[in-house]
Design an enzyme around this catalytic site. Structure first.
Site, mmCIF file in Angstrom:
data_model
loop_
_atom_site.group_PDB
_atom_site.id
_atom_site.type_symbol
_atom_site.label_atom_id
_atom_site.label_comp_id
_atom_site.label_asym_id
_atom_site.label_seq_id
_atom_site.Cartn_x
_atom_site.Cartn_y
_atom_site.Cartn_z
ATOM 1 N N GLY A 105 -8.458 10.759 -6.779
ATOM 2 C CA GLY A 105 -8.363 10.447 -8.431
ATOM 3 C C GLY A 105 -7.474 11.000 -8.982
ATOM 4 O O GLY A 105 -7.885 11.283 -10.336
ATOM 5 N N SER A 106 -6.360 11.440 -8.943
ATOM 6 C CA SER A 106 -5.525 12.247 -9.896
ATOM 7 C C SER A 106 -4.871 11.312 -10.898
ATOM 8 O O SER A 106 -4.823 11.662 -11.924
ATOM 9 C CB SER A 106 -4.429 12.974 -9.271
ATOM 10 O OG SER A 106 -3.652 12.103 -8.483
ATOM 11 N N ASN A 107 -4.765 9.986 -10.453
ATOM 12 C CA ASN A 107 -4.271 9.186 -11.549
ATOM 13 C C ASN A 107 -5.446 8.658 -12.450
ATOM 14 O O ASN A 107 -5.179 8.715 -13.502
ATOM 15 C CB ASN A 107 -3.541 7.708 -11.063
ATOM 16 C CG ASN A 107 -2.192 8.121 -10.472
ATOM 17 O OD1 ASN A 107 -1.424 8.118 -11.251
ATOM 18 N ND2 ASN A 107 -2.012 8.058 -9.313
ATOM 19 N N LYS B 147 -8.408 -1.257 -1.124
ATOM 20 C CA LYS B 147 -8.886 -2.579 -0.523
ATOM 21 C C LYS B 147 -7.924 -3.623 -1.296
ATOM 22 O O LYS B 147 -7.398 -3.337 -2.426
ATOM 23 C CB LYS B 147 -10.383 -2.503 -0.887
ATOM 24 C CG LYS B 147 -11.131 -1.640 -0.177
ATOM 25 C CD LYS B 147 -11.555 -2.260 1.155
ATOM 26 C CE LYS B 147 -12.404 -1.293 2.074
ATOM 27 N NZ LYS B 147 -12.546 -1.479 3.375
ATOM 28 N N ILE C 270 -7.698 -6.898 -3.460
ATOM 29 C CA ILE C 270 -8.299 -7.337 -4.613
ATOM 30 C C ILE C 270 -8.553 -8.960 -4.190
ATOM 31 O O ILE C 270 -7.740 -9.530 -3.806
ATOM 32 C CB ILE C 270 -7.617 -7.403 -5.983
ATOM 33 C CG1 ILE C 270 -7.737 -5.903 -6.475
ATOM 34 C CG2 ILE C 270 -7.984 -8.231 -7.145
ATOM 35 C CD1 ILE C 270 -9.129 -5.140 -6.862
ATOM 36 N N ASN D 117 -1.689 -1.929 -10.828
ATOM 37 C CA ASN D 117 -1.743 -1.336 -9.556
ATOM 38 C C ASN D 117 -0.606 0.036 -9.627
ATOM 39 O O ASN D 117 0.499 -0.451 -10.125
ATOM 40 C CB ASN D 117 -1.594 -1.912 -8.337
ATOM 41 C CG ASN D 117 -1.495 -1.149 -7.183
ATOM 42 O OD1 ASN D 117 -2.278 -0.111 -7.198
ATOM 43 N ND2 ASN D 117 -0.850 -1.202 -6.067
ATOM 44 N N HIS E 110 1.764 2.165 -7.093
ATOM 45 C CA HIS E 110 2.314 2.113 -5.675
ATOM 46 C C HIS E 110 3.218 3.225 -5.883
ATOM 47 O O HIS E 110 4.160 3.488 -6.411
ATOM 48 C CB HIS E 110 2.930 0.868 -5.392
ATOM 49 C CG HIS E 110 3.046 0.521 -3.797
ATOM 50 N ND1 HIS E 110 1.955 0.574 -2.855
ATOM 51 C CD2 HIS E 110 4.300 1.088 -3.257
ATOM 52 C CE1 HIS E 110 2.602 0.614 -1.860
ATOM 53 N NE2 HIS E 110 3.914 1.038 -1.929
ATOM 54 N N ASP F 192 1.220 -5.955 -3.338
ATOM 55 C CA ASP F 192 2.355 -5.017 -3.664
ATOM 56 C C ASP F 192 3.424 -6.251 -4.436
ATOM 57 O O ASP F 192 4.545 -5.751 -4.257
ATOM 58 C CB ASP F 192 2.812 -4.242 -2.897
ATOM 59 C CG ASP F 192 1.974 -3.177 -2.502
ATOM 60 O OD1 ASP F 192 0.901 -2.765 -3.412
ATOM 61 O OD2 ASP F 192 1.869 -2.602 -1.448
ATOM 62 N N GLU G 284 3.910 9.725 -11.283
ATOM 63 C CA GLU G 284 2.841 8.541 -11.212
ATOM 64 C C GLU G 284 1.901 8.824 -12.633
ATOM 65 O O GLU G 284 1.759 7.913 -13.440
ATOM 66 C CB GLU G 284 1.986 8.461 -10.042
ATOM 67 C CG GLU G 284 2.716 7.653 -8.760
ATOM 68 C CD GLU G 284 1.628 7.587 -7.891
ATOM 69 O OE1 GLU G 284 0.360 7.271 -8.015
ATOM 70 O OE2 GLU G 284 2.017 7.823 -6.558
#
Ligand code: GAR
Length: 197
Positions: free
Chosen positions: A12-14, A91, A93, A107, A109, A150, A179
């Protein structure tokens, strides 16, 4: 204030970068809920420490894509989320979430899509593939989420140099740094109307 829902599976760094930007008033937004597909995700603990509503799904829910889809949809709907941010969510969506939120799901990536995207290419696997192919450049992409892995519209990208001595881990760290900035800046542009979804 925009209401954000963040979906996570890992460290969870983003998510933290987004939470910090909201707390500091840099983003005119509030994180209403954090949803994790992984009950052991470090991101969950971090969200709870910050008194954010944090919900995780168990193995049984995760194993049934329809149940997972419905559960995520219900939580996002109950929290009246305007924007859904996938931040290391591993996962797919599902159709229910897409039927309500498509066009408002982003998202991040860890590659320069369309390169190194698609099923099986996530997290460290992406960086292994990039280094394995001898790429000199990689980076991060923010895109809209649709039913294809993606493949949604690309909203923002930032590149990094792949050095000759980079390992998948060192490249991952380099890309993550980019990011965090890219995600916050892209969400800011959306909130301020400089990117129209
Ligand atoms: C990030 O590098 C993100 O781009 C990637 O997982 C990492 C999560 O890090 N996401 C994907 O690979 C999705 N296809 P974080 O949990 O520290 O934000």
């Amino acid at each position: 204030m925009k209401k954000l829902g963040i979906l996570v599976s890992g460290q969870g760094s983003n998510m933290t970068a987004i939470l910090n930007a909201c707390e500091q008033g840099y983003l005119q937004a509030e994180v209403e809920v954090v949803i994790s597909s992984n009950p052991d995700a470090k991101a969950l603990t971090k969200a709870k420490e910050r008194k954010i509503d944090a919900i995780s799904f168990n193995e049984t829910t995760n194993k049934n894509p329809e149940v997972l889809d419905t559960s995520i949809c219900e939580v996002l709907y109950e929290h009246k989320v305007d924007l859904v941010l996938l931040a290391g969510f591993m996962k797919k969506i599902g159709p229910k979430v897409l039927s309500i939120f498509e066009g408002s799901i982003l998202n991040i990536h860890p590659s320069l899509l369309p390169k190194y995207g698609g099923q099986g290419l996530y997290g460290i696997n992406v960086h292994r593939a990039v280094i394995g192919a001898g790429e000199k450049k990689s980076g991060a992409t923010i895109h809209l989420v649709n039913s294809d892995y993606d493949k949604g519209t690309i909203l923002a990208q930032k590149s990094v140099i792949v050095d000759a001595d980079d390992t998948p881990e060192s490249l991952a760290a380099k890309v993550l740094e980019v990011e965090h900035v890219l995600y916050v800046e892209t969400v800011k542009k959306i909130i301020e109307g400089n990117i129209i979804l």
